[in-house]
Design an enzyme around this catalytic site. Structure first.
Site, PDB file in Angstrom:
ATOM      1  NE  ARG A   1      10.136 -14.618  -6.306  1.00 45.94           N
ATOM      2  CZ  ARG A   1       9.113 -13.765  -6.450  1.00 45.94           C
ATOM      3  NH1 ARG A   1       9.261 -12.470  -6.137  1.00 45.94           N
ATOM      4  NH2 ARG A   1       7.924 -14.179  -6.875  1.00 45.94           N
TER       5      ARG A   1
ATOM      6  CE  LYS B   1       7.282  -3.703  -5.871  1.00 47.32           C
ATOM      7  NZ  LYS B   1       6.307  -4.737  -5.454  1.00 47.32           N
ATOM      8  CB  SER B   2      10.133  -9.774  -8.122  1.00 41.83           C
ATOM      9  OG  SER B   2       8.868  -9.269  -8.449  1.00 41.83           O
TER      10      SER B   2
ATOM     11  CG  ASP C   1       3.748  -5.479 -11.532  1.00 40.57           C
ATOM     12  OD1 ASP C   1       2.573  -5.706 -11.165  1.00 40.57           O
ATOM     13  OD2 ASP C   1       4.738  -6.057 -11.039  1.00 40.57           O
TER      14      ASP C   1
ATOM     15  NE  ARG D   1       4.517  -1.908 -10.327  1.00 43.21           N
ATOM     16  CZ  ARG D   1       5.816  -1.952 -10.022  1.00 43.21           C
ATOM     17  NH1 ARG D   1       6.634  -1.016 -10.461  1.00 43.21           N
ATOM     18  NH2 ARG D   1       6.315  -2.921  -9.294  1.00 43.21           N
TER      19      ARG D   1
ATOM     20  CB  SER E   1      -0.735 -15.492  -9.497  1.00 46.33           C
ATOM     21  OG  SER E   1      -0.178 -15.025  -8.274  1.00 46.33           O
TER      22      SER E   1
ATOM     23  NE  ARG F   1      -1.426  -1.035 -10.086  1.00 42.87           N
ATOM     24  CZ  ARG F   1      -0.318  -1.709  -9.812  1.00 42.87           C
ATOM     25  NH1 ARG F   1       0.060  -2.698 -10.598  1.00 42.87           N
ATOM     26  NH2 ARG F   1       0.428  -1.396  -8.775  1.00 42.87           N
TER      27      ARG F   1
ATOM     28  CD  GLN G   1       2.075 -11.162  -5.334  1.00 43.02           C
ATOM     29  OE1 GLN G   1       0.869 -11.232  -5.110  1.00 43.02           O
ATOM     30  NE2 GLN G   1       2.737 -10.023  -5.311  1.00 43.02           N
TER      31      GLN G   1
ATOM     32  CE  LYS H   1      -1.344  -7.581 -10.282  1.00 41.59           C
ATOM     33  NZ  LYS H   1      -0.485  -8.592  -9.684  1.00 41.59           N
TER      34      LYS H   1
HETATM   35  C1  S3P Z   1       5.109 -10.370  -8.030  1.00 47.03           C
HETATM   36  C2  S3P Z   1       4.194 -10.955  -8.865  1.00 47.03           C
HETATM   37  C3  S3P Z   1       3.185 -10.214  -9.623  1.00 47.03           C
HETATM   38  C4  S3P Z   1       3.369  -8.701  -9.558  1.00 47.03           C
HETATM   39  C5  S3P Z   1       3.828  -8.215  -8.233  1.00 47.03           C
HETATM   40  C6  S3P Z   1       5.105  -8.913  -7.799  1.00 47.03           C
HETATM   41  C7  S3P Z   1       6.131 -11.215  -7.396  1.00 47.03           C
HETATM   42  O1  S3P Z   1       1.932 -10.556  -9.128  1.00 47.03           O
HETATM   43  O2  S3P Z   1       2.184  -8.035  -9.920  1.00 47.03           O
HETATM   44  O3  S3P Z   1       4.080  -6.813  -8.311  1.00 47.03           O
HETATM   45  O4  S3P Z   1       7.163 -10.677  -6.940  1.00 47.03           O
HETATM   46  O5  S3P Z   1       5.938 -12.438  -7.358  1.00 47.03           O
HETATM   47  P1  S3P Z   1       1.214 -11.919  -9.563  1.00 47.03           P
HETATM   48  O6  S3P Z   1       1.170 -12.773  -8.363  1.00 47.03           O
HETATM   49  O7  S3P Z   1      -0.122 -11.482 -10.063  1.00 47.03           O
HETATM   50  O8  S3P Z   1       2.027 -12.592 -10.630  1.00 47.03           O
END
Ligand code: S3P
Length: 453
Positions: free
Chosen positions: A43, A38-39, A337, A413, A188, A368, A190, A364
């Site tokens: 991207r 997914k990540s 995750d 999840r 993080s 969670r 993100q 999240k």
């Molecule tokens: C993600 C980063 C993670 C993760 C999320 C996807 C990403 O969050 O929990 O499901 O694709 O960059 P964080 O920003 O807390 O690292």
């Protein structure tokens, strides 16, 4: 690509509906590929949209979250021509806006449930002369955004209403962003990614230093688009200005989806599974390291590299004697995750498992931390929080009692975690809003039933 078509595995799983999950009649056996990461899929779509030229993508995850990214970049002027392949993945092209920049969208961009879409988009939009309103579903509207808007404002972007923590937010980009050196208060990916994506267009070096390593896909993928980056353990940097150039990308399987199959195999007697073509990026497979420390029969082997990402096989076998372990704060980002499903495994292990400094779980898709404690309590398992640490007192030989009913709160999840309690136990369980698995793994039940057939 029709973004309207449903990605739900079973149309009966409407929001609010309750699905009964029955114990698997057989052990899980054999080899399987899981859907695209997914990540990396987010991207591939976002960076393809930013690039000059037409990027070819394959193996892209077809899920609600990734569709949110596809719809967002389309609204901003990129042309995504993606089709569902026989294996369920998306493949095709993304024609980017390149140096012309995104167009002013006609209305607000709805990021659905996807934090990655919303947060990375903030960085994507920051360098351009557009004004974009970002919103999302009720879960996304409750998630913190100031962690992203604050550093982007230091670079020159503006957000309205000023100081607001939650979506909907309107971002006004700035054509002359200043570079930033940012000491991030949290690990993080993100947050790091949003800053680096904006930094591509700033004059000079933009860098992010984190308290612990977070997933590094952004800094590993940007060089494929001709954007040089520095990718250190806790630091990443980009030097601008640069224009990403189109490339070809193949997305490997998602280790976070694989984790559910791995944990199922560990809990269901006589199981032995192999998951192939999955990303083995060290920032993503902390769950394998945690399970190894719990005594689980699990291993990984790197077969190849796709771009800079290691890809290979994860194997897992039923393990009768699991033991609790302590996971330090520095490793939490690498399992962030997977903590719900690791908590379920910990509930079957001898002794106490401790996850240190997991406060981030509260923000999240749902809270969670609370959900794990409450769900395990339903199963008769003692779990509690002390400050930001999560403790679980395992019960070897645990079998959840009959009649359990879990509420996912719309969190994919959690839906898969509680489904495993039923699939690997002796009694059916009910899972409310199970259809939310379409956010990351629409074919989850299909895949697990195939391994058990
Ligand atoms: C993600 C980063 C993670 C993760 C999320 C996807 C990403 O969050 O929990 O499901 O694709 O960059 P964080 O920003 O807390 O690292």
């Amino acid at each position: 690509m029709s973004v309207d078509a449903s990605v739900r595995e079973d149309p009966a799983d409407q929001a609010g509906s309750v699905r009964t999950i029955r114990p698997l009649g057989r052990p899980l056996q054999g080899s399987i590929r899981v859907p695209g990461d997914k990540s990396l899929s987010h991207r591939a779509v976002l960076f393809g949209a930013m690039a000059e030229g037409t990027t070819r993508v394959s193996g892209v995850l077809d899920s609600q979250d990734v569709r949110s990214s596809v719809a967002a970049v389309t609204a901003l002027g990129a042309k995504a021509d993606l089709a569902v392949q026989p294996d369920g993945s998306l493949a095709g092209t993304v024609e980017g806006w390149g140096s012309a920049g995104p167009r002013q969208p006609d209305g607000p961009i709805d990021c659905g449930n996807s934090g990655t879409t919303a947060r990375l988009l903030m960085g994507v939009i920051a360098p351009w002369d557009v004004e974009v309103t970002l919103t999302g579903d009720s879960s996304l509207q409750s998630r913190p955004m100031r962690r992203i808007t604050a550093p982007l404002m230091k670079m020159g972007a503006e957000f309205f209403p000023a100081g607001r923590e939650h979506l909907p937010l309107t971002e006004r980009g700035c054509a002359s962003l200043a570079p930033l050196h940012y000491e991030s208060p949290m690990a993080s990916a993100q947050l790091k990614s949003a800053i680096l994506l904006a930094g591509i267009y700033a004059h000079g070096e933009t860098s992010v230093v984190e308290p612990a390593p977070s997933r590094n896909h952004t800094e590993l993928m940007l060089p494929q688009f001709g954007v040089p980056t520095m990718a250190g353990e806790r630091e990443a940097a980009v030097t601008g200005p640069a224009t990403p150039r189109a490339c070809a990308l193949d997305v490997p399987g998602d280790p976070s989806s694989a984790a559910f199959l791995v944990c199922a195999a560990l809990l269901k007697p006589e199981s032995a599974v192999e998951i192939t073509d999955v990303s083995l990026n060290p920032t993503r497979i902390g769950f394998v390291r945690t399970l190894e420390r719990m005594g689980a029969d699990v291993s990984v082997s790197v077969v190849k590299h796709v771009g800079k990402e290691p890809v290979g096989t994860i194997t897992a076998r039923f393990t009768a004697r699991l033991r609790g372990c302590e996971v330090p704060a520095s490793k939490i980002a690498s399992i962030v995750d997977e903590i719900p499903v690791l908590s379920l495994v910990a509930a079957h292990a001898a002794g106490i498992t401790v996850f240190r400094q997991v406060g981030e779980l509260r923000v999240k898709e749902t809270d969670r931390l609370r959900a794990v404690i409450e769900g395990l309590a339903l199963m008769g398992v003692d779990a509690w929080e002390e400050g930001d640490d999560l403790f679980i007192e395992g019960q070897p030989g645990l079998h959840p009692p009959a009649g359990l009913s879990f509420d996912t709160g719309g969190d994919h999840r959690l839906a898969m975690t509680w489904a495993l309690a039923g699939l690997c136990g002796n009694e059916p369980v009910s899972v409310r809003d199970f259809g939310c698995v379409s956010v990351s793994y629409p074919g989850f039940i299909n895949d697990i039933e195939r391994l058990a057939s």
